[in-house]
Design a protein around this motif. Structure first.
Motif, PDB file in Angstrom:
ATOM      1  N   LEU A 171      39.092  11.631  19.368  1.00 22.38           N
ATOM      2  CA  LEU A 171      39.844  12.781  18.876  1.00 22.38           C
ATOM      3  C   LEU A 171      40.517  13.552  20.008  1.00 22.38           C
ATOM      4  CD1 LEU A 171      40.389  14.363  16.200  1.00 22.38           C
ATOM      5  CD2 LEU A 171      38.362  15.727  16.735  1.00 22.38           C
ATOM      6  N   TYR A 172      39.809  13.705  21.127  1.00 23.31           N
ATOM      7  CA  TYR A 172      40.329  14.488  22.252  1.00 23.31           C
ATOM      8  C   TYR A 172      40.849  13.617  23.399  1.00 23.31           C
ATOM      9  CZ  TYR A 172      38.143  18.533  20.005  1.00 23.31           C
ATOM     10  OH  TYR A 172      37.791  19.504  19.113  1.00 23.31           O
ATOM     11  N   GLY A 173      40.750  12.299  23.268  1.00 21.19           N
ATOM     12  CA  GLY A 173      41.191  11.416  24.340  1.00 21.19           C
ATOM     13  C   GLY A 173      40.337  11.545  25.583  1.00 21.19           C
ATOM     14  N   LEU A 174      39.003  11.616  25.399  1.00 21.13           N
ATOM     15  CA  LEU A 174      38.076  11.822  26.509  1.00 21.13           C
ATOM     16  C   LEU A 174      37.249  10.570  26.768  1.00 21.13           C
ATOM     17  CD1 LEU A 174      36.742  15.356  25.470  1.00 21.13           C
ATOM     18  CD2 LEU A 174      38.327  14.865  27.345  1.00 21.13           C
ATOM     19  N   PRO A 175      36.767  10.387  27.999  1.00 22.65           N
ATOM     20  CA  PRO A 175      35.899   9.236  28.292  1.00 22.65           C
ATOM     21  C   PRO A 175      34.566   9.367  27.567  1.00 22.65           C
ATOM     22  CG  PRO A 175      36.034  10.708  30.185  1.00 22.65           C
ATOM     23  CD  PRO A 175      37.054  11.199  29.200  1.00 22.65           C
ATOM     24  N   HIS A 176      34.006   8.233  27.186  1.00 19.90           N
ATOM     25  CA  HIS A 176      32.763   8.197  26.428  1.00 19.90           C
ATOM     26  C   HIS A 176      31.776   7.276  27.121  1.00 19.90           C
ATOM     27  CE1 HIS A 176      30.102   6.477  23.273  1.00 19.90           C
ATOM     28  NE2 HIS A 176      30.091   7.712  22.821  1.00 19.90           N
ATOM     29  N   ALA A 177      30.527   7.700  27.215  1.00 20.17           N
ATOM     30  CA  ALA A 177      29.492   6.871  27.842  1.00 20.17           C
ATOM     31  C   ALA A 177      28.123   7.301  27.353  1.00 20.17           C
ATOM     32  CB  ALA A 177      29.565   6.988  29.360  1.00 20.17           C
ATOM     33  N   VAL A 236      22.875   5.541  36.247  1.00 19.43           N
ATOM     34  CA  VAL A 236      24.043   6.158  35.619  1.00 19.43           C
ATOM     35  C   VAL A 236      24.342   7.475  36.334  1.00 19.43           C
ATOM     36  CG1 VAL A 236      24.897   7.302  33.535  1.00 19.43           C
ATOM     37  CG2 VAL A 236      23.724   5.103  33.360  1.00 19.43           C
ATOM     38  N   LYS A 237      25.585   7.647  36.764  1.00 22.12           N
ATOM     39  CA  LYS A 237      25.998   8.890  37.428  1.00 22.12           C
ATOM     40  C   LYS A 237      26.391   9.911  36.371  1.00 22.12           C
ATOM     41  CE  LYS A 237      29.304  10.818  40.735  1.00 22.12           C
ATOM     42  NZ  LYS A 237      28.281  11.642  41.405  1.00 22.12           N
ATOM     43  N   ILE A 238      25.793  11.076  36.428  1.00 21.46           N
ATOM     44  CA  ILE A 238      26.064  12.122  35.448  1.00 21.46           C
ATOM     45  C   ILE A 238      27.243  12.980  35.921  1.00 21.46           C
ATOM     46  CG2 ILE A 238      25.110  14.094  34.215  1.00 21.46           C
ATOM     47  CD1 ILE A 238      23.827  11.391  33.537  1.00 21.46           C
ATOM     48  N   PRO A 239      28.283  13.127  35.094  1.00 18.72           N
ATOM     49  CA  PRO A 239      29.432  13.948  35.479  1.00 18.72           C
ATOM     50  C   PRO A 239      29.116  15.439  35.412  1.00 18.72           C
ATOM     51  CG  PRO A 239      29.694  13.144  33.245  1.00 18.72           C
ATOM     52  CD  PRO A 239      28.449  12.500  33.777  1.00 18.72           C
ATOM     53  N   GLU A 240      30.016  16.246  35.926  1.00 22.74           N
ATOM     54  CA  GLU A 240      29.772  17.694  35.974  1.00 22.74           C
ATOM     55  C   GLU A 240      29.853  18.342  34.599  1.00 22.74           C
ATOM     56  OE1 GLU A 240      32.357  19.555  38.787  1.00 22.74           O
ATOM     57  OE2 GLU A 240      31.287  18.764  40.529  1.00 22.74           O
ATOM     58  N   HIS A 241      30.714  17.840  33.726  1.00 22.82           N
ATOM     59  CA  HIS A 241      30.928  18.471  32.422  1.00 22.82           C
ATOM     60  C   HIS A 241      30.657  17.453  31.312  1.00 22.82           C
ATOM     61  CE1 HIS A 241      32.666  21.970  34.408  1.00 22.82           C
ATOM     62  NE2 HIS A 241      33.375  21.132  35.140  1.00 22.82           N
ATOM     63  N   VAL A 242      29.630  17.731  30.516  1.00 22.51           N
ATOM     64  CA  VAL A 242      29.192  16.790  29.484  1.00 22.51           C
ATOM     65  C   VAL A 242      29.325  17.439  28.105  1.00 22.51           C
ATOM     66  CG1 VAL A 242      27.296  15.384  28.602  1.00 22.51           C
ATOM     67  CG2 VAL A 242      27.574  15.688  31.076  1.00 22.51           C
ATOM     68  N   LEU A 243      30.014  16.741  27.205  1.00 21.11           N
ATOM     69  CA  LEU A 243      30.122  17.161  25.813  1.00 21.11           C
ATOM     70  C   LEU A 243      29.089  16.350  25.035  1.00 21.11           C
ATOM     71  CD1 LEU A 243      31.824  19.083  24.054  1.00 21.11           C
ATOM     72  CD2 LEU A 243      33.319  17.143  23.544  1.00 21.11           C
ATOM     73  N   LEU A 244      28.059  17.015  24.567  1.00 14.00           N
ATOM     74  CA  LEU A 244      26.886  16.372  23.973  1.00 14.00           C
ATOM     75  C   LEU A 244      26.948  16.446  22.452  1.00 14.00           C
ATOM     76  CD1 LEU A 244      24.048  15.100  24.433  1.00 14.00           C
ATOM     77  CD2 LEU A 244      23.156  17.456  24.561  1.00 14.00           C
ATOM     78  N   CYS A 245      27.012  15.296  21.799  1.00 14.82           N
ATOM     79  CA  CYS A 245      27.235  15.243  20.352  1.00 14.82           C
ATOM     80  C   CYS A 245      25.977  14.884  19.566  1.00 14.82           C
ATOM     81  CB  CYS A 245      28.319  14.213  20.027  1.00 14.82           C
ATOM     82  SG  CYS A 245      29.930  14.590  20.745  1.00 14.82           S
ATOM     83  N   ASP A 246      25.892  15.441  18.361  1.00 13.62           N
ATOM     84  CA  ASP A 246      24.848  15.096  17.411  1.00 13.62           C
ATOM     85  C   ASP A 246      25.389  15.378  16.016  1.00 13.62           C
ATOM     86  OD1 ASP A 246      22.435  14.184  16.500  1.00 13.62           O
ATOM     87  OD2 ASP A 246      21.209  15.723  17.462  1.00 13.62           O
TER      88      ASP A 246
END
Length: 229
Positions: free
Chosen positions: A147-153, A186-196
């Protein structure tokens, strides 16, 4: 093929009725789908409900790790609640196109602060994923990233099996702090959008936010379909 057989089984044992008008045939009939739109909850702190901002308030930040929470609609909304229930507990995946449509409608008021977000999800334990056949939070994260064109992992895994939140009297924040861990290497990025799918007490999502921050994240923002009381 597996999803098709699963949907046939769902149709056989759980006839579909529209979550809005209750007519038989589908979980959301075309007429209701054309007119029904999610009504957002009042903007407020995800934990205590203090009005004014979707950021976690200063008082709650003293003992929590989540920075903010974007919510499509309250879980008390009977249509959304029925759709999520059919999806999770009856494993009816026909609802997914409807939920994606609702997320697109909610995009203007659900957008998190402008940062270089990486999207991930609250993980299911492998036992529950095998039982359910899919991971609903992972679905929400994939839709959100698109939806936002963001990377997913995937950044997290659940190492302890817990009882479902539904039917529980309410977990306290901090109660699930040993349930999650970062996936090795796994390298954790600075800004994480956490979904549930659903945010209830916030204990689950905050436990994930704590692990992410201890691994290097500077900001963790929640993104959910519904918020319960």
């Amino acid at each position: 093929m597996e999803d098709r057989l699963s949907n046939l089984a769902v149709k056989a044992f759980f006839p579909r009725f529209c979550a809005s008008c209750h007519s038989e045939g589908s979980l959301m009939c075309e007429t209701c789908l054309a007119y029904w739109t999610p009504v957002p909850r009042p903007v407020s702190c995800g934990f205590c409900g203090e009005a004014g901002s979707d950021r976690i308030c200063g008082k709650c930040r003293e003992h929590t790790y989540l920075d903010g929470l974007s919510v499509l609609a309250p879980y008390a909304n009977p249509v959304l609640r029925s759709l999520i229930g059919s999806w999770k507990y009856h494993r009816d995946r026909s609802v997914e196109t409807v939920l994606q449509r609702f997320l697109r409608q909610g995009q203007p008021y659900m957008a998190p602060p402008a940062h270089a977000w990486h999207v991930t999800s609250v993980p299911l334990h492998c036992r529950r994923k095998r039982s359910r056949g899919f991971d609903q939070a992972s679905c929400v994260s994939e839709w959100t990233a698109a939806l936002y064109g963001l990377p997913h992992a995937k950044f997290l895994r659940r190492i302890i099996h817990t009882l479902p939140q539904a039917g529980q009297t309410g977990r306290q924040v901090g109660e699930l702090d040993n349930v999650f861990t970062v996936i090795p290497n796994v390298k954790i990025p600075e800004h994480v959008l956490l979904c549930d799918d659903v945010f209830t007490s916030g204990a689950t999502m905050d436990a994930c936010a704590r692990v992410l921050k201890e691994a290097g994240a500077k900001q963790v923002w929640g993104y959910v379909l519904a918020k319960g009381s």
